[in-house]
Design an enzyme around this catalytic site. Sequence first.
Site, PDB file in Angstrom:
ATOM      1  N   LYS A  78       0.918  -1.049   0.027  1.00  0.00           N
ATOM      2  CA  LYS A  78      -0.033   0.164   0.162  1.00  0.00           C
ATOM      3  C   LYS A  78       0.960   1.394   0.044  1.00  0.00           C
ATOM      4  CE  LYS A  78      -1.651   1.462   3.888  1.00  0.00           C
ATOM      5  NZ  LYS A  78      -1.464   2.919   4.486  1.00  0.00           N
ATOM      6  N   ASN A  79       1.854   1.308   1.024  1.00  0.00           N
ATOM      7  CA  ASN A  79       2.774   2.340   1.043  1.00  0.00           C
ATOM      8  C   ASN A  79       3.645   2.595   0.057  1.00  0.00           C
ATOM      9  OD1 ASN A  79       1.198   2.780   3.336  1.00  0.00           O
ATOM     10  ND2 ASN A  79       2.814   2.480   4.695  1.00  0.00           N
TER      11      ASN A  79
ATOM     12  N   CYS B 165      -4.576  12.511  13.525  1.00  0.00           N
ATOM     13  CA  CYS B 165      -5.178  11.187  13.339  1.00  0.00           C
ATOM     14  C   CYS B 165      -5.262  10.283  14.612  1.00  0.00           C
ATOM     15  CB  CYS B 165      -4.878  10.481  12.160  1.00  0.00           C
ATOM     16  SG  CYS B 165      -3.360   9.862  12.215  1.00  0.00           S
TER      17      CYS B 165
ATOM     18  N   ARG C 139       0.090  14.725  12.954  1.00  0.00           N
ATOM     19  CA  ARG C 139       0.752  14.494  11.715  1.00  0.00           C
ATOM     20  C   ARG C 139       1.256  15.708  10.931  1.00  0.00           C
ATOM     21  NH1 ARG C 139      -0.915   9.164  10.222  1.00  0.00           N
ATOM     22  NH2 ARG C 139       1.094   9.187   8.817  1.00  0.00           N
TER      23      ARG C 139
ATOM     24  N   ASP D 148       4.754   0.438  12.033  1.00  0.00           N
ATOM     25  CA  ASP D 148       3.571  -0.207  11.507  1.00  0.00           C
ATOM     26  C   ASP D 148       3.292  -1.660  11.812  1.00  0.00           C
ATOM     27  OD1 ASP D 148       3.295   1.455   8.320  1.00  0.00           O
ATOM     28  OD2 ASP D 148       2.777   2.135  10.298  1.00  0.00           O
TER      29      ASP D 148
ATOM     30  N   ARG E 283      -8.832  -0.553   4.919  1.00  0.00           N
ATOM     31  CA  ARG E 283      -7.893   0.544   4.365  1.00  0.00           C
ATOM     32  C   ARG E 283      -6.652  -0.129   3.871  1.00  0.00           C
ATOM     33  NH1 ARG E 283      -6.169   4.655   7.711  1.00  0.00           N
ATOM     34  NH2 ARG E 283      -4.962   4.999   5.991  1.00  0.00           N
TER      35      ARG E 283
HETATM   36  C1  EPZ Z   1       4.440   6.981   6.459  1.00  0.00           C
HETATM   37  O1  EPZ Z   1       3.656   8.005   7.081  1.00  0.00           O
HETATM   38  C2  EPZ Z   1       3.436   5.732   6.219  1.00  0.00           C
HETATM   39  N1  EPZ Z   1       2.339   6.002   5.366  1.00  0.00           N
HETATM   40  C3  EPZ Z   1       2.962   5.419   7.657  1.00  0.00           C
HETATM   41  O2  EPZ Z   1       2.271   4.051   7.597  1.00  0.00           O
HETATM   42  C4  EPZ Z   1       4.211   5.051   8.431  1.00  0.00           C
HETATM   43  O3  EPZ Z   1       3.793   4.703   9.676  1.00  0.00           O
HETATM   44  C5  EPZ Z   1       5.172   6.134   8.535  1.00  0.00           C
HETATM   45  O4  EPZ Z   1       5.566   6.422   7.091  1.00  0.00           O
HETATM   46  C6  EPZ Z   1       6.399   6.003   9.312  1.00  0.00           C
HETATM   47  O5  EPZ Z   1       7.075   4.482   8.826  1.00  0.00           O
HETATM   48  C7  EPZ Z   1       2.441   5.879   4.165  1.00  0.00           C
HETATM   49  O6  EPZ Z   1       3.485   5.770   3.680  1.00  0.00           O
HETATM   50  C8  EPZ Z   1       1.181   6.233   3.096  1.00  0.00           C
HETATM   51  P1  EPZ Z   1       6.489  10.208   8.481  1.00  0.00           P
HETATM   52  P2  EPZ Z   1       4.317   9.553   7.005  1.00  0.00           P
HETATM   53  O7  EPZ Z   1       6.339  11.402   7.793  1.00  0.00           O
HETATM   54  O8  EPZ Z   1       5.228   9.502   5.877  1.00  0.00           O
HETATM   55  C9  EPZ Z   1       7.213  13.387  12.079  1.00  0.00           C
HETATM   56  C10 EPZ Z   1       0.374   2.632   7.757  1.00  0.00           C
HETATM   57  O9  EPZ Z   1      -0.114   2.246   8.721  1.00  0.00           O
HETATM   58  N2  EPZ Z   1       7.014  14.291  10.925  1.00  0.00           N
HETATM   59  O10 EPZ Z   1       7.696   9.387   8.256  1.00  0.00           O
HETATM   60  O11 EPZ Z   1       3.228  10.406   6.977  1.00  0.00           O
HETATM   61  C11 EPZ Z   1       5.795  12.570  12.147  1.00  0.00           C
HETATM   62  O12 EPZ Z   1       4.877  13.407  12.892  1.00  0.00           O
HETATM   63  C12 EPZ Z   1       0.817   4.098   7.798  1.00  0.00           C
HETATM   64  O13 EPZ Z   1       0.422   2.147   6.612  1.00  0.00           O
HETATM   65  C13 EPZ Z   1       7.262  15.773  11.402  1.00  0.00           C
HETATM   66  O14 EPZ Z   1       7.677  15.904  12.265  1.00  0.00           O
HETATM   67  O15 EPZ Z   1       4.911   9.548   8.294  1.00  0.00           O
HETATM   68  C14 EPZ Z   1       6.232  11.168  12.724  1.00  0.00           C
HETATM   69  O16 EPZ Z   1       6.432  11.577  14.065  1.00  0.00           O
HETATM   70  C15 EPZ Z   1       0.389   4.849   9.351  1.00  0.00           C
HETATM   71  N3  EPZ Z   1       7.122  16.611  10.359  1.00  0.00           N
HETATM   72  C16 EPZ Z   1       7.626  11.166  12.064  1.00  0.00           C
HETATM   73  O17 EPZ Z   1       7.910  12.198  11.724  1.00  0.00           O
HETATM   74  C17 EPZ Z   1       6.831  16.326   8.996  1.00  0.00           C
HETATM   75  O18 EPZ Z   1       6.747  17.115   8.147  1.00  0.00           O
HETATM   76  C18 EPZ Z   1       7.451   9.994  11.061  1.00  0.00           C
HETATM   77  O19 EPZ Z   1       6.668  10.593  10.117  1.00  0.00           O
HETATM   78  C19 EPZ Z   1       6.619  15.025   8.733  1.00  0.00           C
HETATM   79  C20 EPZ Z   1       6.623  13.878   9.711  1.00  0.00           C
END
Ligand code: EPZ
Length: 434
Positions: A22-23, A117, A122, A309, A401
């Site tokens: 999915k990701n 969420c 996020r 995840d 999802r």
């Molecule tokens: C991706 O989300 C995945 N989703 C998530 O999977 C996964 O948990 C996550 O990466 C971490 O591996 C998809 O790929 C669609 P991040 P993403 O930006 O990119 C902080 C699932 O269950 N952050 O890597 O949104 C954030 O708050 C989903 O399939 C900032 O501070 O995650 C978090 O603590 C859930 N500022 C950390 O970084 C930003 O601008 C990692 O978030 C962006 C992120």
Amino acid sequence: MDIFCIQGPVRLSGQVTVNGAKNATLPIMAATLLAEGVSQIRHAPDLADVSLFCKLLRELGCKVERPRKGLLVIDATKIDRPFGDYEIVRRMRASICILGPLLARCRHAEVSMPGGCAIGDRPVDIHLCGLQALGAKIELKGGYIIADAPNGLTGTEVFLGGPFGSTVLGTANVMMAATLAKGRTVIESAACEPEIADLARCLRKMGARISGIGSPRLVIDGVKQLRPFKHTVIPDRIEAGTFMIASAITGGHVTVKNCRLEHLMAVVEKLRATGAIVEPDGDGCTVSMEGPIRPTDITTLPYPGFPTDLQAQFMALLALAKGNSVVVEKVFPDRFMHVAELNRMAANLRKEGPAVLVTGVKELIAAPVMASDLRASAALVLAGLAAKGVTTVNRVYHIDRGYERIEQRLNALGAKIFRENPDAKTEPPQTERD
Ligand code: EPZ
């Protein structure tokens, strides 16, 4: 709203095949926006999130068809309006990754802020800093990100590290934008997740010039134009890990086909620490658990660390270990909505800040529980497989999802899961999605 009724305990055995990731699929769907023409994505999973992303692309002006299972055909020749509507973005956070491609292609984009969420805040500040570094003018208005680059984007050095490591979709956004920027972009502290590497390989097929794929340092030399692509997405390592843990928690013997063990080494190491036997088996692996589950500690980290995840699913396994474990969540410190629900099933879990102390119990007892987000709901299903009695999991639209027909595939391994729709007439609420 559908619910699952899960009769336990069961012992799973047999073979299951993992779907496309999915990701990886979602950002690769966004990448089609970078080029005029018709792109094809193969092994795309049939998930609610993929359908929602198809809707998002159609609203942008793309033609999207799904001629057969697993195949997406996307014609992005025409983009009527580079606008990501709140109604879709609030339901699926991954929508944010249309921002980079739209900005690069149309030099203007308006995408709703995703909002929070169930797994925590996020923020997208790192995405926006990265795009600003490439020369975009970013304004926040009425909950929308308004991004402008009237003269196009210009390559530069970009640092994408944040307080919780890198950002997966932030790396996707900046990398995709940089493919059409003037000059060279170097992304330091890029996400190394296999899904980002898969996206980068897909961009290369479009004519993008990218090196350092899979490393925290990506170098992108912008080109004038990109072409449509045909790409087969990698297997879903999180779905694979979920089935591997399902075998372990039920004392089963399951062969998980079409999974890349090299994408799951942290999980394999921790499964073996619990006493599970994990053996490579052709294009997958076989997981069995004969003796008692042993306790172990896990800390979630960006790839190649233990994936956040799979934290909830692994916690369900540790809840039945003979001894105490500690689970530390370093990526989404609030990602513990499953703790209270597992405790309703007689688990003994105590949250202490970004950690949960797990005191193993002899057995879990079935109970009505509430799914809150995609991976927490998977954890509740796994707990229901091992619990004594009939567990009802509410709001299973969360699980739909990220997992295709999970109850049918688990039942083929010996589970007894019945999907019911007590109030058949109403649609599931359009709630937020992580
Ligand atoms: C991706 O989300 C995945 N989703 C998530 O999977 C996964 O948990 C996550 O990466 C971490 O591996 C998809 O790929 C669609 P991040 P993403 O930006 O990119 C902080 C699932 O269950 N952050 O890597 O949104 C954030 O708050 C989903 O399939 C900032 O501070 O995650 C978090 O603590 C859930 N500022 C950390 O970084 C930003 O601008 C990692 O978030 C962006 C992120």
